[in-house]
Design an enzyme around this catalytic site. Structure first.
Site, short mmCIF file in Angstrom:
data_model
loop_
_atom_site.label_atom_id
_atom_site.label_comp_id
_atom_site.label_asym_id
_atom_site.label_seq_id
_atom_site.Cartn_x
_atom_site.Cartn_y
_atom_site.Cartn_z
N LYS A 76 0.80 -1.21 0.00
CA LYS A 76 0.00 0.00 0.00
C LYS A 76 0.84 1.27 0.00
O LYS A 76 0.37 2.34 -0.38
CB LYS A 76 -0.84 0.06 1.29
CG LYS A 76 -1.83 -1.02 1.49
CD LYS A 76 -2.51 -0.79 2.89
CE LYS A 76 -3.19 -2.00 3.38
NZ LYS A 76 -3.62 -1.88 4.79
N GLY A 77 2.06 1.16 0.51
CA GLY A 77 2.85 2.35 0.82
C GLY A 77 3.01 3.36 -0.31
O GLY A 77 3.15 4.56 -0.06
N ASP B 292 7.30 3.20 -2.59
CA ASP B 292 7.59 4.34 -1.73
C ASP B 292 9.03 4.32 -1.23
O ASP B 292 9.69 5.34 -1.18
CB ASP B 292 6.61 4.42 -0.55
CG ASP B 292 6.50 3.11 0.21
OD1 ASP B 292 6.86 2.06 -0.34
OD2 ASP B 292 6.06 3.13 1.37
N ASP C 290 14.50 -0.57 1.08
CA ASP C 290 15.13 -0.72 2.38
C ASP C 290 16.16 -1.85 2.26
O ASP C 290 17.28 -1.61 1.80
CB ASP C 290 13.98 -1.03 3.37
CG ASP C 290 14.38 -1.05 4.81
OD1 ASP C 290 15.59 -1.02 5.09
OD2 ASP C 290 13.50 -1.10 5.68
N LYS D 174 16.81 3.93 1.60
CA LYS D 174 17.59 3.76 2.84
C LYS D 174 18.78 2.87 2.49
O LYS D 174 18.79 1.68 2.79
CB LYS D 174 16.73 3.04 3.88
CG LYS D 174 16.08 3.92 4.91
CD LYS D 174 15.51 3.04 6.01
CE LYS D 174 14.41 3.77 6.75
NZ LYS D 174 13.77 2.89 7.74
N PHE E 119 13.18 5.55 11.19
CA PHE E 119 11.83 5.06 10.90
C PHE E 119 11.00 6.23 10.38
O PHE E 119 10.87 7.25 11.04
CB PHE E 119 11.20 4.47 12.16
CG PHE E 119 10.03 3.60 11.82
CD1 PHE E 119 10.20 2.23 11.64
CD2 PHE E 119 8.76 4.15 11.63
CE1 PHE E 119 9.12 1.43 11.28
CE2 PHE E 119 7.69 3.36 11.27
CZ PHE E 119 7.86 2.00 11.10
N ASP F 14 3.47 4.10 6.55
CA ASP F 14 2.76 3.94 7.81
C ASP F 14 3.64 3.44 8.95
O ASP F 14 4.74 2.92 8.73
CB ASP F 14 1.64 2.91 7.65
CG ASP F 14 2.19 1.49 7.53
OD1 ASP F 14 3.13 1.28 6.74
OD2 ASP F 14 1.71 0.60 8.25
N ARG G 269 -0.32 7.30 7.37
CA ARG G 269 -0.19 7.28 5.92
C ARG G 269 -0.65 8.59 5.25
O ARG G 269 -0.17 8.96 4.20
CB ARG G 269 -1.02 6.13 5.30
CG ARG G 269 -0.46 4.75 5.57
CD ARG G 269 -1.05 3.76 4.59
NE ARG G 269 -0.90 2.37 4.99
CZ ARG G 269 0.16 1.61 4.70
NH1 ARG G 269 1.18 2.11 4.04
NH2 ARG G 269 0.19 0.34 5.09
C1 PRP Z 1 7.46 -1.56 2.49
C2 PRP Z 1 7.66 -0.70 1.26
C3 PRP Z 1 8.31 -1.62 0.29
C4 PRP Z 1 9.08 -2.59 1.16
C5 PRP Z 1 10.51 -2.21 1.13
O1 PRP Z 1 6.24 -2.19 2.41
O2 PRP Z 1 6.44 -0.19 0.78
O3 PRP Z 1 7.37 -2.31 -0.52
O4 PRP Z 1 8.54 -2.47 2.48
O5 PRP Z 1 11.27 -3.03 1.96
P1 PRP Z 1 12.48 -3.92 1.46
O6 PRP Z 1 13.34 -3.11 0.55
O7 PRP Z 1 13.19 -4.26 2.76
O8 PRP Z 1 11.94 -5.14 0.80
P2 PRP Z 1 5.47 -2.77 3.69
O9 PRP Z 1 5.77 -4.22 3.83
O10 PRP Z 1 5.76 -1.91 4.89
O11 PRP Z 1 3.93 -2.66 3.28
P3 PRP Z 1 3.04 -1.39 2.88
O12 PRP Z 1 3.59 -0.89 1.57
O13 PRP Z 1 1.67 -1.97 2.71
O14 PRP Z 1 3.11 -0.37 3.97
#
Ligand code: PRP
Length: 178
Positions: A47-48, A104, A107, A135, A156, A163, A169
């Site tokens: 969703k992010g 978004d 990481d 990041k 964070f 979120d 969000r």
């Molecule tokens: C977050 C973000 C990315 C992913 C990045 O999603 O939106 O899709 O984590 O992390 P990575 O590089 O360590 O794989 P999240 O799982 O928090 O779900 P959301 O988008 O629904 O908030």
């Protein structure tokens, strides 16, 4: 008293006006490298990415089609290859198309790397990735996005789609938790 989420103070890391300005230059870079007169299939990772996605695709102009994926962020630590679990896959045929995958934040890099491997098997003509936030110091796999809005420190972050336990969000700026 500042703004709080889950009883923790949050502070602005990137204000709305800076995000808006960066979006324009990012969209110009993408158009220059990808578009010509060709259609782009923009795929958002939910969703992010939903707010960043909506703002960015409007800066890309016309001749854009959109689709979304929802993936689970759990990875089997015992597996050397990344298996992604789809809660929702795309509905568009991307074979021979110009595809832009939008998230978004990058990481560990696992989500984007696994999705790129998955979508490449569908034989797009061109597949690029774009993230608003990077990041870099948290990376666990060898993958960098093609287009990056901002490199950020390992804090964070919430807001502008991101979120903390589903809170925050809809904040217009991007904040970090103090
Ligand atoms: C977050 C973000 C990315 C992913 C990045 O999603 O939106 O899709 O984590 O992390 P990575 O590089 O360590 O794989 P999240 O799982 O928090 O779900 P959301 O988008 O629904 O908030």
């Amino acid at each position: 008293m500042g703004l709080k989420i889950k009883n923790k103070e949050i502070e602005i890391l990137i204000p709305e006006n800076k995000i808006k300005a960066r979006l324009k230059s990012l969209a110009n870079d993408i158009k220059r490298e990808m578009k010509g007169n060709e259609e782009i299939i923009a795929i958002g990772i939910l969703k992010g990415s939903f707010i960043f996605f909506a703002d960015l695709v409007r800066e890309l102009g016309n001749n854009i089609k959109i689709d979304f994926v929802v993936v689970s962020s759990y990875f089997d630590k015992m597996e050397s290859s990344q298996n992604i679990v789809f809660k929702k896959d795309i509905e568009t045929d991307i074979e021979g198309k110009n595809v832009l995958l939008i998230d978004d934040i990058i990481d560990t890099g696992r989500t984007l790397k696994a999705l790129v491997e998955y979508f490449k098997k569908k034989n797009p003509k061109n597949l690029k990735t774009c993230v608003l936030l990077d990041k870099k110091e948290r990376r666990e796999v060898n993958y960098d996005a093609d287009f990056v809005g901002f490199e950020i420190p390992d804090k964070f972050v919430v807001g502008y789609g991101l979120d903390w336990g589903e809170e925050g969000r809809t904040l217009k700026d991007i904040y970090f938790v103090k």
